[in-house]
Scaffold this motif. Structure first.
Motif, short mmCIF file in Angstrom:
data_model
loop_
_atom_site.label_atom_id
_atom_site.label_comp_id
_atom_site.label_asym_id
_atom_site.label_seq_id
_atom_site.Cartn_x
_atom_site.Cartn_y
_atom_site.Cartn_z
N ILE A 1 -4.90 4.60 -9.65
CA ILE A 1 -3.96 3.64 -9.07
C ILE A 1 -3.84 2.39 -9.93
O ILE A 1 -2.93 1.58 -9.73
CB ILE A 1 -4.42 3.25 -7.63
N CYS B 1 1.87 6.89 -6.72
CA CYS B 1 0.70 7.62 -7.24
C CYS B 1 0.31 8.80 -6.36
O CYS B 1 -0.84 9.25 -6.41
CB CYS B 1 -0.48 6.66 -7.36
N ILE C 1 2.37 1.81 -3.44
CA ILE C 1 1.39 2.40 -4.35
C ILE C 1 1.21 3.88 -4.04
O ILE C 1 1.12 4.72 -4.95
CB ILE C 1 0.05 1.65 -4.24
N ALA C 2 1.16 4.23 -2.75
CA ALA C 2 0.99 5.63 -2.36
C ALA C 2 2.16 6.48 -2.84
O ALA C 2 1.97 7.62 -3.31
CB ALA C 2 0.83 5.74 -0.84
N ALA D 1 0.83 -1.21 0.00
CA ALA D 1 0.00 0.00 0.00
C ALA D 1 0.86 1.26 0.00
O ALA D 1 0.57 2.23 -0.72
CB ALA D 1 -0.93 -0.01 1.20
N CYS E 1 -5.19 3.54 -1.29
CA CYS E 1 -4.05 2.68 -1.62
C CYS E 1 -4.15 1.34 -0.91
O CYS E 1 -3.79 0.30 -1.47
CB CYS E 1 -2.74 3.37 -1.25
#
Length: 425
Positions: free
Chosen positions: A99, A39, A35-36, A32, A408
């Protein structure tokens, strides 16, 4: 040479081990955060744009809720409030959409030459079910509170001055003061809109049919709640009856009289179960809808189970019986069937995945509360009413951090569950 090859073997297996760890359910927090980090900029822009539009609509609605032609104004206010809810839905879908390219599941779909879906396609497909979850689980209550707070802060003294003169100021009443007859007329118009576009959406025609059907559904609900509240005189409970827990109040009241400890369970334990398990699962359902893991119909949810055979029998039953069963199960279907599908997908990803997701979700929101408190502590001042200025950016930053990481986290949970399911197939 044998010693050299023995030393080289672990290096050859290092990449598969790294891939295996990245797909482990215990890698969820790290996934997570990855991804954060990747993005962050588009997520921040989507959230900020959505909040600006949302607060602009709320301010416009609060401004229009006072003045001449009062009932006509309130029709526009409820219309604008419907747009506020649609903006919240669109913002969430857009944040999840940006995402997509950071997910392993998306890359796997690209390798199979799957066409890239537009954000309008994702919103059109998911809007109806998303709005049902948004309304049923009480997420709309925050929009109602924000409207009422904004209306009060615009004229903080008017409600007391008019109350002293025996006059209804209308402050904080823009969503509940609509006349019953006007509500019925606008509700009928909204019903026609939702029926027309709903049938087009079921037939798969129209790029925006799902979005328009969702708008009609929400408007029908808001105008209809005004009409019902005006008739039964229960305006104060305008939106509370739509929360998921409210549907069980009568049942739990009767059970509390017969089962020892039942009242304590529902008052002290059940709310935490909802906040810790059902609400995270509802947001995971939203993510699954946006990423297109299944169609937005009930049959896909129950495929391969005994319920599918029962549904086939219902399809062959008398038309009147089928319509009656549909009416009786409509609330249960909107509330629980999407969550059951999410639970099925998550269970396929492993019990540790959902447990860790729920734990991270709760911890994130608890941390967000402490982040807001820390911001208020750091911006505290002896100057009177300075909190009017400082609280807004503090709340914005806290909501930004919590919402971005939550999206995320939802995407990462879906990604790990879908990747494991794909590997299993």
């Amino acid at each position: 040479m044998s010693g050299t090859s023995a030393l080289a073997a672990p290096r050859q297996d290092a990449a598969p081990r790294r891939a295996s760890w990245s797909q482990s359910p215990y890698a969820l927090p790290l996934h997570a955060l990855r991804i954060a980090a990747r993005c962050a900029l588009p997520l921040i822009l989507c959230f900020s744009l959505g909040r600006v539009v949302r607060w602009g609509l709320l301010l416009l609605a609060a401004t229009l809720s006072h003045g001449s032609w009062y009932q006509a104004r309130l029709v526009v206010v409820v219309f604008l409030f419907t747009l506020v809810v649609m903006t919240s839905l669109a913002t969430t879908v857009l944040m999840l959409y940006v995402i997509r390219d950071a997910l392993m599941e998306t890359r796997a779909r690209r390798e199979t030459d799957e066409a890239k879906e537009s954000v309008l396609g994702a919103l059109n497909r998911t809007a109806l079910v998303f709005s049902g979850i948004y309304m049923t689980w009480g997420f709309v209550q925050q929009d109602v509170r924000d409207f009422m707070d904004l209306d009060l802060f615009r004229q903080p003294d008017k409600i007391w001055v008019d109350a002293g003169q025996g006059i209804d100021s209308g402050v904080m009443g823009g969503l509940i003061n609509l006349d019953a007859r006007v509500s019925l007329v606008t509700m009928f118009v909204a019903y026609l809109v939702k029926t027309f576009f709903g049938r087009r959406h079921e037939a798969g025609s129209g790029r925006f049919s799902g979005i328009m059907a969702t708008f009609g559904e929400l408007a029908f609900g808001f105008y209809g709640l005004n009409a019902v509240a005006a008739v039964v005189g229960a305006r104060s409970d305008w939106i509370g009856s739509r929360a998921a827990v409210a549907g069980w109040h009568d049942l739990t009241a009767r059970a509390g009289e017969a089962i020892p400890g039942w009242n304590a369970f529902w008052s002290d334990v059940w709310p935490y179960v909802i906040d810790a398990l059902a609400v995270p699962l509802a947001w995971l359902t939203v993510g699954i809808l946006v990423y297109g893991a299944y169609a937005d119909d009930t049959r896909t949810t129950i495929r391969g189970t005994r319920l599918e055979r029962a549904a086939d029998q219902i399809e062959r039953s008398h038309a009147l019986t089928r319509r009656a069963l549909t009416k009786l199960s409509a609330g249960w279907t909107d509330r629980w069937v999407p969550l059951l599908n999410s639970l099925r997908l998550t269970v396929r990803g492993g019990a540790p995945l959902f447990g860790l997701f729920a734990l991270c979700y709760v911890g994130l929101h608890v941390g967000g509360d402490y982040l807001g408190r820390a911001g208020r502590y750091l911006t505290a001042s002896d100057k009177p009413y300075l909190w009017f200025v400082t609280d807004v950016p503090v709340d914005f930053v806290a909501d930004l951090v919590v919402t971005v990481i939550t999206m995320c986290l939802v995407a990462a949970t879906f990604d790990l569950a879908a990747t494991k399911a794909r590997r299993g197939r």
